[in-house]
Design a protein around this motif. Structure first.
Motif, short mmCIF file in Angstrom:
data_model
loop_
_atom_site.label_atom_id
_atom_site.label_comp_id
_atom_site.label_asym_id
_atom_site.label_seq_id
_atom_site.Cartn_x
_atom_site.Cartn_y
_atom_site.Cartn_z
N ARG A 1 0.85 -1.20 0.00
CA ARG A 1 0.00 0.00 0.00
C ARG A 1 0.88 1.25 0.00
NH1 ARG A 1 -5.08 0.79 -0.99
NH2 ARG A 1 -6.28 0.82 0.92
N HIS B 1 -7.09 4.55 -16.04
CA HIS B 1 -7.93 5.24 -15.04
C HIS B 1 -9.13 5.86 -15.77
CE1 HIS B 1 -8.49 6.68 -10.99
NE2 HIS B 1 -7.30 6.23 -10.64
N ALA C 1 -10.72 4.50 -5.80
CA ALA C 1 -11.10 3.33 -5.00
C ALA C 1 -11.26 3.65 -3.52
CB ALA C 1 -10.07 2.23 -5.19
C1 EPS Z 1 -6.54 5.85 -5.52
C2 EPS Z 1 -5.38 6.59 -5.33
C3 EPS Z 1 -4.70 6.68 -4.02
C4 EPS Z 1 -5.14 5.51 -3.16
C5 EPS Z 1 -6.67 5.52 -3.14
C6 EPS Z 1 -7.19 5.08 -4.46
O1 EPS Z 1 -5.08 7.83 -3.29
P1 EPS Z 1 -4.22 9.17 -3.31
O2 EPS Z 1 -4.48 9.76 -4.66
O3 EPS Z 1 -4.78 10.02 -2.21
O4 EPS Z 1 -2.79 8.80 -3.09
O5 EPS Z 1 -4.58 5.60 -1.89
O6 EPS Z 1 -7.18 4.65 -2.17
C7 EPS Z 1 -7.54 5.17 -0.98
C8 EPS Z 1 -7.40 6.42 -0.62
C9 EPS Z 1 -8.14 4.18 -0.10
O7 EPS Z 1 -8.50 4.55 1.05
O8 EPS Z 1 -8.24 3.02 -0.51
C10 EPS Z 1 -7.19 5.79 -6.83
O9 EPS Z 1 -6.78 6.54 -7.72
O10 EPS Z 1 -8.13 5.00 -7.04
#
Ligand code: EPS
Length: 375
Positions: free
Chosen positions: A45, A107, A130
């Motif tokens: 993660r 995406h 997500a």
């Molecule tokens: C996601 C992008 C990421 C992931 C996110 C899903 O977030 P960020 O752009 O803030 O770095 O961490 O998932 C979550 C935040 C989660 O809680 O699962 C994406 O583009 O789908």
């Protein structure tokens, strides 16, 4: 039973409203938070999960830990909103900073921009993210609590990551162990190989997907229907599972393998010893769109995360010039999150099928009606 969701990834909060729950269902909030925390974990993660500490806040529909039969509304705060309010606040914010125009292959960015007539993919990705699956985990855990009163349980594990496969078969009870492991795999040799691959992908800025198996134990026969395509339990489950971000394939029972076998190798023969039974379960617990009383077995394929730190070739949506796709931080592999989400979505879909067949204003009625069913 119905779930409506709302919320942007870096907005104030995620929201859900569950309708159709009977009264007198005991709600275990700690268990909801435990599943929320499991969804945030797993090896591979990214940085976002160090910021979030997901907890549910129930806003309506529950009094003194029991449902009232009224809509159950809840929220999960986005801790990252503190860092984003200058760019996300509904009351007014700076929309020029944090723009995303280097659209990411895989995406929702490019198609979303065109469809919703936008020039900043932030207006698309915030909802497509997500992150919204946390809402499904809350509703799914409440659905688990509903199903548990009927003796129905949902579990699962990760079967493969980036081509590293676990070919073993496991009893439902063995699946419990998976959540103790880094990648929710049960084969420790496969899991340590997968950890190595994730480490390597992290160094080169790439990502990985995998296959998840979900099982439902204890569901009596006859849930779903053979009367209309959209009432079939397999159709409902596959549709719900395909609705989860990054899921690209679903199979029930022997699934795609059945296509290569003979009928005599596939269909589960029927025996009787005071009760109908089978010695195999290639059907994955569903025949003619209805649960047949055997364990429901479902597998789903998750594609690799589309935000790659190394960036893929793309075109800037505004300038139309070739560029490298946007990335700031990303998960390398979110298969554990997806595993929890798929268990939740499955629990919710099965609970919907139970509620559709049995109705019931209060849990006492639901339990009584379930008990009276011939299996
Ligand atoms: C996601 C992008 C990421 C992931 C996110 C899903 O977030 P960020 O752009 O803030 O770095 O961490 O998932 C979550 C935040 C989660 O809680 O699962 C994406 O583009 O789908």
């Amino acid at each position: 039973m119905k779930l409506t969701t709302a919320g942007e990834s870096h907005g104030k909060a995620l929201l859900g409203i569950m309708e159709g729950l009977p009264s007198n269902l005991e709600i275990n909030i700690n268990q909801i938070d435990e599943f929320l925390s499991l969804r945030q974990g797993g090896y591979g993660r990214g940085g976002r999960q160090k910021i979030e500490n997901d907890k549910v806040e129930i806003l309506s529909g529950v009094r003194n830990k029991k449902t009232l039969g009224s809509p159950l509304a809840f929220s999960i705060k986005n801790a990252d909103y503190d860092n984003w309010q200058n760019y996300m606040a509904p009351e007014g914010c700076d929309v020029n900073k944090r723009q995303l125009t280097a659209v990411r292959p895989g995406h929702a960015d490019l198609t979303g921009l065109k469809k919703y007539s936008q020039t900043d993919a932030r207006n698309i990705l915030e909802r497509a993210s997500a992150r919204s699956t946390a809402v499904n985990v809350v509703a799914g855990t409440i659905a688990r609590q509903y199903l548990k009163t009927l003796g129905v349980e949902v579990s699962g594990y990760v079967k493969s990551i980036c081509g590293i496969k676990d070919e073993n078969r496991y009893s439902f009870e063995q699946l419990e162990e998976a959540k103790k492991n880094k990648l929710f795999m049960l084969d420790v040799t496969a899991e340590s190989k997968a950890v190595e691959i994730i480490d390597e992908l992290k160094t080169v800025g790439d990502s990985a997907g995998g296959v998840i198996e979900i099982r439902v134990k204890g569901l009596k026969s006859g849930f779903g229907s053979c009367m209309q395509a959209d009432e079939k339990l397999d159709s409902l489950l596959c549709s719900a599972v395909m609705g989860v971000q990054a899921i690209k394939g679903v199979e029930i029972g022997s699934g795609f393998c059945a296509a290569d076998l003979r009928g005599s190798q596939v269909h589960d023969q029927i025996f009787y010893n005071g009760k109908f039974y089978r010695t195999t379960n290639n059907a994955g617990g569903i025949e003619g769109g209805m649960s047949n009383g055997e364990e429901i077995v479902l597998r789903a394929a998750m594609k690799p995360i589309p935000t790659l730190m190394k960036g893929l070739k793309t075109v800037d949506f505004v300038t139309k010039q070739p560029t490298v796709a946007a990335s700031e931080r990303s998960d390398v592999c979110a298969i554990c999150a997806a595993e929890i989400v798929l268990e939740s979505i499955t629990a919710f879909t099965v609970a919907q099928a139970v509620s559709k067949r049995l109705g019931g204003d209060c849990m006492e009625q639901v339990i009584k009606r379930y008990g009276e069913l011939n299996d």
